[in-house]
Write a protein that holds these residues in place. Sequence first.
Motif, short mmCIF file in Angstrom:
data_model
loop_
_atom_site.label_atom_id
_atom_site.label_comp_id
_atom_site.label_asym_id
_atom_site.label_seq_id
_atom_site.Cartn_x
_atom_site.Cartn_y
_atom_site.Cartn_z
N THR A 182 -0.93 3.92 -10.62
CA THR A 182 0.41 4.42 -10.36
C THR A 182 1.37 3.24 -10.28
OG1 THR A 182 1.71 5.85 -8.90
CG2 THR A 182 0.07 4.43 -7.85
N ARG A 183 2.58 3.43 -9.79
CA ARG A 183 3.55 2.33 -9.78
C ARG A 183 3.11 1.22 -8.82
NH1 ARG A 183 8.20 6.62 -9.44
NH2 ARG A 183 8.82 6.78 -11.63
N ALA A 184 2.52 1.58 -7.73
CA ALA A 184 2.10 0.58 -6.75
C ALA A 184 0.97 -0.27 -7.33
CB ALA A 184 1.63 1.26 -5.48
N THR A 185 0.94 -1.54 -6.93
CA THR A 185 -0.14 -2.41 -7.36
C THR A 185 -0.80 -3.01 -6.12
OG1 THR A 185 1.09 -4.51 -7.43
CG2 THR A 185 1.28 -3.05 -9.35
N LEU A 187 -0.46 -5.92 -5.06
CA LEU A 187 0.44 -6.90 -4.46
C LEU A 187 1.71 -6.17 -4.01
CD1 LEU A 187 0.05 -9.81 -7.04
CD2 LEU A 187 -1.11 -9.52 -4.85
N LYS A 188 2.10 -6.40 -2.76
CA LYS A 188 3.20 -5.62 -2.18
C LYS A 188 4.51 -5.83 -2.92
CE LYS A 188 1.25 -5.73 2.48
NZ LYS A 188 1.37 -6.28 3.85
N GLU A 189 4.73 -7.02 -3.45
CA GLU A 189 6.01 -7.35 -4.05
C GLU A 189 6.11 -6.89 -5.51
OE1 GLU A 189 3.92 -9.40 -2.63
OE2 GLU A 189 4.90 -10.14 -0.79
N VAL A 190 5.01 -6.43 -6.06
CA VAL A 190 4.96 -6.14 -7.50
C VAL A 190 4.75 -4.65 -7.72
CG1 VAL A 190 3.79 -6.63 -9.68
CG2 VAL A 190 3.96 -8.42 -7.93
N SER A 191 5.58 -4.06 -8.56
CA SER A 191 5.32 -2.69 -9.01
C SER A 191 5.14 -2.70 -10.52
CB SER A 191 6.48 -1.76 -8.61
OG SER A 191 7.64 -2.07 -9.36
N GLU A 192 4.55 -1.65 -11.02
CA GLU A 192 4.34 -1.56 -12.45
C GLU A 192 5.33 -0.57 -13.04
OE1 GLU A 192 0.32 -0.90 -13.71
OE2 GLU A 192 0.89 -0.40 -15.77
N ILE A 443 -4.99 9.96 1.94
CA ILE A 443 -3.80 10.75 2.25
C ILE A 443 -2.50 10.12 1.78
CG2 ILE A 443 -4.93 11.75 4.26
CD1 ILE A 443 -3.20 9.92 5.99
N ASP A 444 -2.53 8.90 1.30
CA ASP A 444 -1.29 8.22 0.98
C ASP A 444 -0.73 8.72 -0.34
OD1 ASP A 444 0.75 6.40 0.50
OD2 ASP A 444 -0.31 4.80 1.50
N LEU A 445 0.48 9.28 -0.29
CA LEU A 445 1.08 9.82 -1.50
C LEU A 445 1.56 8.73 -2.46
CD1 LEU A 445 3.08 12.90 -0.18
CD2 LEU A 445 0.94 12.86 -1.46
N ARG A 446 1.50 7.49 -2.03
CA ARG A 446 1.83 6.41 -2.97
C ARG A 446 0.84 6.39 -4.13
NH1 ARG A 446 1.87 0.78 -0.26
NH2 ARG A 446 0.28 1.73 1.04
#
Lengths: 615, 105
Positions: A182-185, A187-192, A443-446
Amino acid sequence: MYRYFILIWNAHDPQSGEYAGRLGQQLQARGPQWQRVVTGNSFAAYQAGERTGVSEWCAREGGSVHTFGTVFRRAGVSDPNGGVTNGASQSDARHTECPADAAAGFIRAHWGRYVALVTDATASRAAIVRDPSGMLPCYLVNRAGVLICFSDLEDCIGLEPLTFSIDWDYVAAAALNCALHTRATGLKEVSELLPGECAEVDGERVRRSLLWHPFDVAQTAVLEDTSEAVAELRSIAQHCVDAWSRLHPGILHCLSGGLDSSILLACLTRSRYRPVVTCLTYYAPGRDADERVFARLAAHRGGVALIERELVAAGVGLQRLHEVRRSPRPGYYLTPLQRQRQEAALAHWTGASAIFSGGGGDAVFYQGRADLALADRLRRFGGGPSRCAVAFAAARITGRSIGSLLLGAVRNAWLAPSGPYVDLKLQQQPSLLTAAAAASAEIDLRWRHPWLEDGSRVGPGKRWHALSLAPPANYYDAFDQPGDPERVYPLLSQPLVEVCLRIPTDLLISGGWDRAMARRAFASELPAEIAQRRAKGGIDHLGSRILLANLPFVREMLLGGLLVREGVLHRERLEQCLGRPSEADQTRHNQILHEYLSIEAWARRCAGLAQPTGR
Amino acid sequence: MHSAWVSGARDGKGCAQCPPSPDCICLHAARVFEALHPLVFASRNRCLFHSLALIEYLARHELYPRWVFGVQAVPFAAHCWVQQEGQVLNDTVEHVSRYTPILSI
């Protein structure tokens, strides 16, 4: 390998402009390989490792669209090169007030493996769009008012003052579900930036929108007639392979002897550009790990040379895991450990400029959930096989009873419309995860893919089909070296993916065969033994042997590692698991341990990025 | 209905390409069974039951193929299937070839 680096900022914010300038200077100070190719009031772009005519920057649409990578024109759009163009071109995209609209027009008219920088008429607003195949990586960092868009994390490391910290919630989710994407990676500072997604900088804000959605494709011009579906699938597959093979006169093709790689070989040998193809197949000790007979049949049918290489556990040292390429999310490194350097060397030896693979074909052609295809047929009122025929087809593939399948289909079709988000979550021995890690991962919708926000408009089988295509193929391998050939996955080309999405899942399993339409489309080109294969061998037990041969290293990595320290893995259970290695009955367990080893190796490589660091 | 199909094969009505030899009749009957058994039971991970059911079904038509048991050493696995001479009736040749037969009844 080709890389790009794009900076977008607010033209009315001088500070962000200065910061973008400093980033560009730092990048170019690394060497002449980095060229600045685009500059404007609010954007700048750089590239490295270009291969002329193959992967490169190109200005299009009068300078309002800049593409990075490989671009082809869609079939049906007039082009003297037959649809292959990496030069400046005109298309449906025009100068508009809104870069996102222009981006949408561009991806309708083109396909390939690219990222595009799209600007408005005044060059004061800009957007980034990633092509729907996603075969070229695209990550985003938002820092000091500058949107940094890049393909390779290694290029960001050492740029001041960028630092990266591990998201351990993501790591726990990845440990539970290796298909997570998904968009999250990690690394906290980086999204895809997802395939088909656009990120537009508008003043201080970054707006993201999906310009391409597989569910939209699946509901457009549905191919309910078998003959029509077969003909279009075959035609588009050949067109895509033609386009890629035109760029590479010499090709090393990984031929496993399975259906997908054999279909790709059939298309390569019929390509009008007549590339020189050399095939490579692997085998290992054990009857189910040796498929050379099928690879030989396919190679003989295609009239191409075949190189056979044995994989042996003794030659694989897991210590090289300490050298994996740093990336925003962990990968699975066992396969590249065994094969990557060998393939790069063979490509150089045979004069191949690219390594082709049928990877992704099982997802594109639907080697998946036959039970969900029955659920789709129950929901669908239209042409195609009868519901009874689909039930028997699903039974033939799954080995389940008709009654069980019908009950499950009714539940999936109407009573559980939110699936198969849950279905894709593999049961990966959650007992090795700590309770807290397993709970946070579930449970995390991220971790919910954005495509599922309106998931009920297609059936569960088509949802599963689309989601199985969500994780893009790797462009950079874990142990890449400069000068390595590119890896190409023609079966993941956007036009072919779209054709298969338009075919109802019940057709894709018709007659009780997985990948039924692909089998029919290429029946005359494939040896009958391959076209009618129902099962494929595997080398899972080789992974077990590698684990056993490197057990002290594995124990040190996992028991003394970050995954245990951060509370993701349960140390005592892990110690029990590692204390009783047994090749005979631990194959599945050992595969999971390899996945955890990969995540641990990734975490160790990225842990130091939290501090500003030189390269 | 399934008995009529099998009887048709015996009478040479079910198979146009070959005479109704015992092997042909057996193969035809097995195909009928394979097509219809999902109405009654699941066969996934139930090779023993599946094979026994097929054996019993064919025996009712006075057909007596062999029941073969095989093992794979690494990783260890056991499997059984039904075959008539060289024809595997309820599995694929590719799959059963991974196992070394240890018993044939």
